[in-house]
Design a protein around this motif. Structure first.
Motif, short mmCIF file in Angstrom:
data_model
loop_
_atom_site.label_atom_id
_atom_site.label_comp_id
_atom_site.label_asym_id
_atom_site.label_seq_id
_atom_site.Cartn_x
_atom_site.Cartn_y
_atom_site.Cartn_z
N GLN A 131 -3.17 1.15 12.13
CA GLN A 131 -2.98 2.07 13.25
C GLN A 131 -3.58 3.44 12.95
OE1 GLN A 131 0.97 2.34 14.85
NE2 GLN A 131 1.01 0.20 15.46
N ALA A 132 -3.43 3.92 11.72
CA ALA A 132 -4.01 5.22 11.36
C ALA A 132 -5.53 5.17 11.50
CB ALA A 132 -3.61 5.62 9.95
N GLY A 133 -6.15 4.09 11.08
CA GLY A 133 -7.61 3.95 11.21
C GLY A 133 -8.04 3.88 12.65
N GLU A 134 -7.33 3.09 13.46
CA GLU A 134 -7.67 2.96 14.87
C GLU A 134 -7.48 4.29 15.60
OE1 GLU A 134 -5.12 -0.22 16.11
OE2 GLU A 134 -6.34 -1.76 15.11
N LEU A 135 -6.40 4.99 15.28
CA LEU A 135 -6.14 6.27 15.92
C LEU A 135 -7.18 7.30 15.52
CD1 LEU A 135 -4.30 7.90 17.76
CD2 LEU A 135 -2.78 8.28 15.82
N THR A 136 -7.56 7.30 14.25
CA THR A 136 -8.61 8.22 13.80
C THR A 136 -9.91 7.94 14.55
OG1 THR A 136 -7.65 8.43 11.59
CG2 THR A 136 -9.98 8.94 11.80
N ASN A 152 0.83 -1.20 0.00
CA ASN A 152 0.00 0.00 0.00
C ASN A 152 0.87 1.26 0.00
OD1 ASN A 152 0.79 0.50 2.68
ND2 ASN A 152 -1.08 -0.36 3.55
N SER A 153 0.24 2.42 0.01
CA SER A 153 0.98 3.68 -0.08
C SER A 153 1.88 3.91 1.13
CB SER A 153 0.02 4.86 -0.26
OG SER A 153 -0.86 4.96 0.85
N TYR A 154 1.47 3.45 2.31
CA TYR A 154 2.33 3.58 3.48
C TYR A 154 3.61 2.76 3.30
CZ TYR A 154 -1.61 5.59 6.10
OH TYR A 154 -2.64 6.38 6.55
N THR A 189 5.53 -4.37 3.00
CA THR A 189 4.11 -4.70 2.82
C THR A 189 3.45 -4.83 4.19
OG1 THR A 189 4.50 -5.76 0.69
CG2 THR A 189 2.48 -6.38 1.86
N ARG A 190 4.08 -5.58 5.10
CA ARG A 190 3.53 -5.74 6.46
C ARG A 190 3.54 -4.41 7.22
NH1 ARG A 190 6.85 -10.25 6.31
NH2 ARG A 190 8.30 -9.27 7.77
N LEU A 191 4.62 -3.63 7.08
CA LEU A 191 4.70 -2.35 7.76
C LEU A 191 3.60 -1.41 7.27
CD1 LEU A 191 6.27 -0.58 9.78
CD2 LEU A 191 7.66 0.20 7.84
N GLY A 192 3.36 -1.41 5.96
CA GLY A 192 2.29 -0.57 5.40
C GLY A 192 0.92 -0.97 5.92
N GLU A 193 0.68 -2.28 6.02
CA GLU A 193 -0.60 -2.76 6.54
C GLU A 193 -0.76 -2.36 8.01
OE1 GLU A 193 -0.21 -6.92 5.70
OE2 GLU A 193 -0.80 -6.67 3.60
N LYS A 194 0.32 -2.48 8.77
CA LYS A 194 0.29 -2.09 10.19
C LYS A 194 0.02 -0.59 10.31
CE LYS A 194 3.16 -2.17 14.35
NZ LYS A 194 4.46 -2.58 14.91
N LEU A 252 2.81 8.26 10.36
CA LEU A 252 3.93 8.46 9.43
C LEU A 252 5.22 8.74 10.21
CD1 LEU A 252 2.29 10.60 6.60
CD2 LEU A 252 3.11 8.24 6.42
N ARG A 253 5.14 9.60 11.22
CA ARG A 253 6.34 9.91 12.00
C ARG A 253 6.82 8.70 12.79
NH1 ARG A 253 3.61 14.73 12.93
NH2 ARG A 253 2.92 14.09 14.98
N LYS A 254 5.90 7.92 13.30
CA LYS A 254 6.27 6.79 14.16
C LYS A 254 6.77 5.58 13.36
CE LYS A 254 4.30 3.65 17.55
NZ LYS A 254 3.08 3.22 18.22
N LEU A 255 6.05 5.20 12.31
CA LEU A 255 6.36 3.96 11.61
C LEU A 255 7.03 4.13 10.25
CD1 LEU A 255 3.10 1.87 12.17
CD2 LEU A 255 5.30 1.58 13.29
#
Length: 107
Positions: A42-47, A4-6, A33-38, A81-84
């Motif tokens: 996390q972005a969705g959960e944080l939102t 994904n884009s992340y 790929t795994r880092l992007g999924e994570k 983005l800053r964290k991961l």
């Protein structure tokens, strides 16, 4: 495996700013790929958490609510983005010799 884009952003960042850690990855495609999924998760959960914690604004129009929620989503994404995705760069080449970088964190 589709990244994904992340994951693509992290891969580009690591290639340029963390070449020592990038070089230690046995399978960069799988790692990012795994880092992007994570990161996406996390972005969705944080939102969601930020929206639930936010106080509804009385008299807010639908458009104003949309703008506010987009700002919350952007803030959550920037934190992830800053964290991961964009960790700090490695020291310059005049520092420690290449190859002494810490191994990348597990995903």
């Amino acid at each position: 495996m589709v990244m994904n884009s992340y994951g693509r952003a992290a891969l580009a960042h690591w290639r340029e700013h963390l070449p020592g850690q990038y070089g230690m990855l046995p399978d960069p495609l799988a790692y990012f790929t795994r880092l992007g999924e994570k990161a996406e998760r996390q972005a969705g959960e944080l939102t969601d958490a930020m929206v639930l914690a936010g106080t509804p604004v009385g008299g807010e129009t639908g458009e104003q609510r949309s703008v506010r929620l987009l700002a919350v989503m952007d803030e959550a994404e920037q934190l992830v983005l800053r964290k991961l995705i964009r960790p700090p760069a490695e020291p310059s080449p005049d520092g420690a010799p290449p190859g002494l970088a810490a191994p990348p964190p597990p995903v």
